[in-house]
Design a protein around this motif. Structure first.
Motif, mmCIF file in Angstrom:
data_model
loop_
_atom_site.group_PDB
_atom_site.id
_atom_site.type_symbol
_atom_site.label_atom_id
_atom_site.label_comp_id
_atom_site.label_asym_id
_atom_site.label_seq_id
_atom_site.Cartn_x
_atom_site.Cartn_y
_atom_site.Cartn_z
ATOM 1 N N SER A 1 40.427 25.614 18.055
ATOM 2 C CA SER A 1 41.601 26.257 17.610
ATOM 3 C C SER A 1 41.765 27.006 16.438
ATOM 4 C CB SER A 1 42.702 25.043 17.657
ATOM 5 O OG SER A 1 41.996 24.171 16.734
ATOM 6 N N CYS A 2 40.766 26.891 15.464
ATOM 7 C CA CYS A 2 40.911 27.626 14.248
ATOM 8 C C CYS A 2 40.021 28.989 14.215
ATOM 9 C CB CYS A 2 40.395 26.667 13.416
ATOM 10 S SG CYS A 2 40.279 27.273 11.451
ATOM 11 N N GLY A 3 38.698 28.495 14.888
ATOM 12 C CA GLY A 3 37.835 29.798 14.788
ATOM 13 C C GLY A 3 38.135 30.938 15.550
ATOM 14 N N GLY A 4 39.066 30.884 16.682
ATOM 15 C CA GLY A 4 39.206 32.022 17.538
ATOM 16 C C GLY A 4 40.678 32.734 17.308
ATOM 17 N N PHE A 5 41.104 32.275 16.297
ATOM 18 C CA PHE A 5 42.605 32.818 15.943
ATOM 19 C C PHE A 5 42.863 34.345 15.593
ATOM 20 C CE2 PHE A 5 46.276 33.772 13.185
ATOM 21 C CZ PHE A 5 47.246 33.362 13.962
ATOM 22 N N SER A 6 43.455 34.939 16.106
ATOM 23 C CA SER A 6 43.885 36.303 15.673
ATOM 24 C C SER A 6 45.365 36.672 15.667
ATOM 25 C CB SER A 6 43.039 37.462 16.394
ATOM 26 O OG SER A 6 43.632 38.802 16.107
ATOM 27 N N GLY A 7 46.220 37.217 15.051
ATOM 28 C CA GLY A 7 47.359 37.385 15.065
ATOM 29 C C GLY A 7 48.232 38.456 14.552
ATOM 30 N N ARG A 8 49.111 38.862 14.566
ATOM 31 C CA ARG A 8 49.865 39.987 14.068
ATOM 32 C C ARG A 8 51.459 39.692 13.663
ATOM 33 N NH1 ARG A 8 52.921 44.586 16.444
ATOM 34 N NH2 ARG A 8 53.249 43.151 18.242
ATOM 35 N N ASN A 9 51.801 40.087 12.537
ATOM 36 C CA ASN A 9 53.151 40.046 11.892
ATOM 37 C C ASN A 9 53.691 41.286 12.083
ATOM 38 O OD1 ASN A 9 52.949 37.222 11.863
ATOM 39 N ND2 ASN A 9 53.706 36.965 9.624
ATOM 40 N N VAL A 10 55.036 41.596 12.216
ATOM 41 C CA VAL A 10 55.508 42.881 12.302
ATOM 42 C C VAL A 10 56.600 42.946 11.055
ATOM 43 C CG1 VAL A 10 57.087 44.573 13.253
ATOM 44 C CG2 VAL A 10 55.465 43.189 14.619
ATOM 45 N N LEU B 1 55.856 48.148 10.470
ATOM 46 C CA LEU B 1 54.438 47.987 10.068
ATOM 47 C C LEU B 1 53.693 46.934 10.686
ATOM 48 C CD1 LEU B 1 52.388 49.586 8.263
ATOM 49 C CD2 LEU B 1 53.218 47.962 6.282
ATOM 50 N N SER B 2 52.882 46.902 11.111
ATOM 51 C CA SER B 2 51.930 45.648 11.542
ATOM 52 C C SER B 2 50.834 45.307 10.582
ATOM 53 C CB SER B 2 51.047 46.081 13.143
ATOM 54 O OG SER B 2 51.981 46.424 13.942
ATOM 55 N N ALA B 3 51.063 43.879 10.659
ATOM 56 C CA ALA B 3 50.073 43.132 9.720
ATOM 57 C C ALA B 3 49.129 42.342 10.457
ATOM 58 C CB ALA B 3 50.841 42.138 8.527
ATOM 59 N N ASN B 4 47.841 42.919 10.569
ATOM 60 C CA ASN B 4 46.993 41.943 11.703
ATOM 61 C C ASN B 4 46.052 41.272 10.724
ATOM 62 O OD1 ASN B 4 47.699 43.382 14.285
ATOM 63 N ND2 ASN B 4 47.237 44.939 12.929
ATOM 64 N N TYR B 5 45.787 40.177 11.336
ATOM 65 C CA TYR B 5 45.010 38.913 10.342
ATOM 66 C C TYR B 5 44.123 38.109 11.358
ATOM 67 C CZ TYR B 5 49.000 36.238 10.640
ATOM 68 O OH TYR B 5 50.209 35.461 10.975
ATOM 69 N N LEU C 1 46.890 46.459 4.817
ATOM 70 C CA LEU C 1 47.990 46.310 5.377
ATOM 71 C C LEU C 1 48.605 48.061 5.529
ATOM 72 C CD1 LEU C 1 50.629 44.832 5.956
ATOM 73 C CD2 LEU C 1 51.380 45.129 3.389
ATOM 74 N N ILE C 2 48.376 48.880 4.841
ATOM 75 C CA ILE C 2 48.475 50.313 4.901
ATOM 76 C C ILE C 2 47.209 50.888 4.678
ATOM 77 C CG2 ILE C 2 49.600 52.259 4.158
ATOM 78 C CD1 ILE C 2 52.015 50.390 3.353
#
Length: 239
Positions: free
Chosen positions: A33-42, A55-59, A70-71
């Motif tokens: 549940s931790c090691g495979g995480f990938s997310g995006r905030n707008v 602007l998309s913030a991918n982490y 971020l840019i």
């Protein structure tokens, strides 16, 4: 003493083996549940001339945010030129520590199950096996507490760095201008929250398992023998 492999599934019906199987499963859920995480905030920019830009913030894991752009390159946002900007924060040490302990527990649980199911006759006939098992289990209880607490703090740092205040603080564009910056779409962090829960759950499961492992050691058997010896009352001889 016979030391060959003897398959015996009966330990799985006892607390010693059954709890070890539970530990194996909970360790999988913890690092998965931790090691495979990938997310995006707008991040949305509300320009003063009624225009909106995003602007998309991918982490992703291991959340080394200070290396995540971020840019990239010179970009124009709301008629303002913005140079390459990176996100702020680094939770890699706590997340990698957490996943590392979970993987170690996963591997140790498999090894212990192999011993319980195939070499229980050797395990019970020696002092080294149960004592070694107990010491490792006790150490892992402590490590689960430490890594879960560290990761809980690291996860909160990730949330703070990727919310409106955290992302706005990294961009001079969002400070002291007629441009409003706001995160309008958040990544689903449910799995990360679950990983923290499984971290503390593993601590309690391993702590419970420590008692059952302790009962297999000679320390417990000597204590029981000593108590039973003190419990006997001497019968006076007839006069």
């Amino acid at each position: 003493m016979m030391t060959g492999f003897r398959l015996n599934l009966s330990p799985l019906k006892e607390p010693l083996g059954f709890v070890k199987l539970v530990e194996w499963l909970t360790a999988i859920f913890a690092f998965g549940s931790c090691g495979g995480f990938s997310g995006r905030n707008v991040l949305s920019f509300f320009c003063g001339d009624s225009r909106n830009e995003t602007l998309s913030a991918n982490y992703h894991y291991p959340f080394r945010l200070s290396q995540v752009p971020l840019i990239e390159g010179n970009t124009t946002i709301c008629n303002h030129s913005v140079s390459t900007t990176y996100m702020v924060g680094d939770s890699a040490s706590s997340s990698e520590f957490f996943v590392g302990i979970a993987v170690i527990c996963f591997l140790y649980s498999m090894l212990a199950l192999l011993v319980y199911l195939g070499y229980m006759h050797v395990y019970k006939d020696s002092d080294f096996g149960p004592i070694f098992d107990f010491l490792i289990t006790a150490i892992l209880v402590f490590l689960w507490l430490v890594c879960s607490s560290a990761w809980a703090k690291g996860l909160q740092n990730v949330k703070d760095a990727t919310d409106t205040d955290g992302l706005s603080a990294t961009l001079a564009l969002c400070k002291g201008s007629n441009i409003t910056c706001e995160v309008t779409e958040f990544a689903n962090m449910r799995t990360l929250n679950i990983s923290v829960v499984f971290g503390y759950l593993n601590m309690f499961v391993w702590a419970g398992n420590a008692w059952f492992v302790y009962k297999e050691t000679r320390w417990h058997s000597q204590k029981v023998t000593s108590q039973s010896g003190h419990g006997r009352q001497q019968v006076p001889a007839p006069i």
